[in-house]
Design an enzyme around this catalytic site. Sequence first.
Site, PDB file in Angstrom:
ATOM      1  N   GLU A 155       4.942  96.306   4.042  1.00  0.00           N
ATOM      2  CA  GLU A 155       4.716  95.330   2.974  1.00  0.00           C
ATOM      3  C   GLU A 155       3.747  95.804   1.915  1.00  0.00           C
ATOM      4  O   GLU A 155       3.766  95.320   0.785  1.00  0.00           O
ATOM      5  CB  GLU A 155       4.218  93.998   3.558  1.00  0.00           C
ATOM      6  N   ARG A 171       1.478  90.305  11.902  1.00  0.00           N
ATOM      7  CA  ARG A 171       1.430  91.583  11.179  1.00  0.00           C
ATOM      8  C   ARG A 171       2.796  92.250  11.310  1.00  0.00           C
ATOM      9  O   ARG A 171       3.403  92.245  12.389  1.00  0.00           O
ATOM     10  CB  ARG A 171       0.354  92.514  11.746  1.00  0.00           C
ATOM     11  N   HIS A 178       3.680  87.199   2.700  1.00  0.00           N
ATOM     12  CA  HIS A 178       2.337  87.119   3.285  1.00  0.00           C
ATOM     13  C   HIS A 178       1.527  85.972   2.650  1.00  0.00           C
ATOM     14  O   HIS A 178       0.447  86.185   2.103  1.00  0.00           O
ATOM     15  CB  HIS A 178       1.604  88.464   3.137  1.00  0.00           C
TER      16      HIS A 178
HETATM   17  P1  NAI Z   1      -7.237  85.665  17.443  1.00  0.00           P
HETATM   18  O1  NAI Z   1      -8.060  86.886  17.642  1.00  0.00           O
HETATM   19  O2  NAI Z   1      -7.908  84.321  17.470  1.00  0.00           O
HETATM   20  O3  NAI Z   1      -6.047  85.642  18.516  1.00  0.00           O
HETATM   21  C1  NAI Z   1      -5.255  86.742  18.816  1.00  0.00           C
HETATM   22  C2  NAI Z   1      -4.835  86.595  20.280  1.00  0.00           C
HETATM   23  O4  NAI Z   1      -3.877  87.614  20.573  1.00  0.00           O
HETATM   24  C3  NAI Z   1      -5.994  86.756  21.264  1.00  0.00           C
HETATM   25  O5  NAI Z   1      -6.043  85.650  22.144  1.00  0.00           O
HETATM   26  C4  NAI Z   1      -5.653  88.042  22.005  1.00  0.00           C
HETATM   27  O6  NAI Z   1      -6.086  88.040  23.339  1.00  0.00           O
HETATM   28  C5  NAI Z   1      -4.140  88.030  21.909  1.00  0.00           C
HETATM   29  N1  NAI Z   1      -3.515  89.316  22.194  1.00  0.00           N
HETATM   30  C6  NAI Z   1      -4.007  90.563  22.038  1.00  0.00           C
HETATM   31  N2  NAI Z   1      -3.119  91.481  22.483  1.00  0.00           N
HETATM   32  C7  NAI Z   1      -2.034  90.782  22.922  1.00  0.00           C
HETATM   33  C8  NAI Z   1      -0.798  91.159  23.492  1.00  0.00           C
HETATM   34  N3  NAI Z   1      -0.488  92.444  23.707  1.00  0.00           N
HETATM   35  N4  NAI Z   1       0.072  90.179  23.840  1.00  0.00           N
HETATM   36  C9  NAI Z   1      -0.222  88.878  23.629  1.00  0.00           C
HETATM   37  N5  NAI Z   1      -1.394  88.472  23.093  1.00  0.00           N
HETATM   38  C10 NAI Z   1      -2.281  89.408  22.734  1.00  0.00           C
HETATM   39  O7  NAI Z   1      -6.470  85.876  16.050  1.00  0.00           O
HETATM   40  P2  NAI Z   1      -5.834  84.755  15.114  1.00  0.00           P
HETATM   41  O8  NAI Z   1      -6.862  84.260  14.175  1.00  0.00           O
HETATM   42  O9  NAI Z   1      -5.099  83.790  15.951  1.00  0.00           O
HETATM   43  O10 NAI Z   1      -4.817  85.648  14.280  1.00  0.00           O
HETATM   44  C11 NAI Z   1      -3.688  86.243  14.866  1.00  0.00           C
HETATM   45  C12 NAI Z   1      -3.097  87.235  13.877  1.00  0.00           C
HETATM   46  O11 NAI Z   1      -2.543  86.536  12.772  1.00  0.00           O
HETATM   47  C13 NAI Z   1      -4.132  88.175  13.239  1.00  0.00           C
HETATM   48  O12 NAI Z   1      -4.335  89.321  14.023  1.00  0.00           O
HETATM   49  C14 NAI Z   1      -3.503  88.522  11.934  1.00  0.00           C
HETATM   50  O13 NAI Z   1      -2.798  89.728  12.103  1.00  0.00           O
HETATM   51  C15 NAI Z   1      -2.520  87.386  11.656  1.00  0.00           C
HETATM   52  N6  NAI Z   1      -2.846  86.631  10.452  1.00  0.00           N
HETATM   53  C16 NAI Z   1      -1.848  86.437   9.525  1.00  0.00           C
HETATM   54  C17 NAI Z   1      -2.102  85.713   8.379  1.00  0.00           C
HETATM   55  C18 NAI Z   1      -1.039  85.456   7.342  1.00  0.00           C
HETATM   56  O14 NAI Z   1      -1.366  85.100   6.197  1.00  0.00           O
HETATM   57  N7  NAI Z   1       0.221  85.574   7.661  1.00  0.00           N
HETATM   58  C19 NAI Z   1      -3.441  85.183   8.103  1.00  0.00           C
HETATM   59  C20 NAI Z   1      -4.393  85.400   9.180  1.00  0.00           C
HETATM   60  C21 NAI Z   1      -4.097  86.117  10.291  1.00  0.00           C
END
Ligand code: NAI
Length: 329
Positions: A264, A235, A296
């Site tokens: 964005e 993000r 994105h």
């Molecule tokens: P997820 O929920 O499976 O993993 C996120 C991880 O980040 C969790 O393990 C959590 O504990 C960790 N986390 C939380 N706070 C943290 C911190 N301060 N420092 C380090 N780690 C921390 O989410 P997922 O599916 O892996 O997605 C991650 C992000 O990717 C989403 O939040 C979304 O913003 C982004 N995303 C981007 C897309 C794109 O098209 N570019 C598409 C889908 C998601």
Amino acid sequence: MLQVTVFSAKKYDIEYLNKFNASDRLVFKYIESRLSAETVTLAKGAFAVCVFVNDIIDNEVLNQLNSFGVNIIALRCAGYNNIELTTAKKLGFTLCRVPVYSPEAVAEHTVGLMLTLSRKYHKAYNRVREGNFSLDGLVGFNLHHKTVGIIGTGNIGLATIKILRGFGCRIICTDPYPNDNVIKEGGTYVTLTELLTTADIISLHCPLNKETKHLINTQTIDLMKNGVMLINTSRGALIESQALIGALKAEKISLLGLDVYELESEIFFEDLSETIINDDVFERLLTFPNVLITGHQGFFTQEALETIAKTTINNLLSLSKGELSGNEL
Ligand code: NAI
């Protein structure tokens, strides 16, 4: 028939939602505009609204939806930083999302950005098309044996680690909730400071929330190795964008790959090729030869679009029967 008002509906959303809407219980009303205080009245009479990453679901929108009796919001994405969650809960909204649709789609895009930057494919493509086969200026570096720092080791972080292990990278990570599968893949958990100071490449995969907003700022960039590669496919607001400009000018960051950008919502997902873009930070970033920005599109694969459509429809069908799908927030 229950009407679902789908905001930010693009050609591909319409195609995939229509393709997988097999039941005659739901009818989709597609609105090209974003959901915001200006467009919320278009949701009147709906059973639910369906939104994406840049729709604005703030207090005003929530209060208006509530006054129309629309209390279901279906997100066609995983992240939900664009929703005022406390107000939504207080007003009794039911929110559902697509928690996992294709971590590999985003992970592959992440590694695509790394490779494009490290091997300069974007420059080589243009050069060869113009009949210029000189290699001057195209020297790259191996990913093999590089230390990659992964911030956030959930679904996408883990999928990225799996690919990078195939390249022979050393993986260090940070996450408040360490993941056993990361250890099995050979990753090592370290503190954020250790990650920032030792990684050759840093990739962001944590959600955007109050704690992570501007996680990458002037101070944290200062800790990074000189010449670091920074990638953000998570993000935009995880990074204080203005700080990137100084770091690029000082050659602290030598390669920058962004699929997301703080502001964005004013730019991405639209054809602005004939428009003057007033965001000077974004425009300055585009001028650097070592910055690669995509709009994105990390999620944007056939497989992901299919899962998004199917899961969104299942979420809405469950709620229409008074049942929960398990994907509620
Ligand atoms: P997820 O929920 O499976 O993993 C996120 C991880 O980040 C969790 O393990 C959590 O504990 C960790 N986390 C939380 N706070 C943290 C911190 N301060 N420092 C380090 N780690 C921390 O989410 P997922 O599916 O892996 O997605 C991650 C992000 O990717 C989403 O939040 C979304 O913003 C982004 N995303 C981007 C897309 C794109 O098209 N570019 C598409 C889908 C998601």
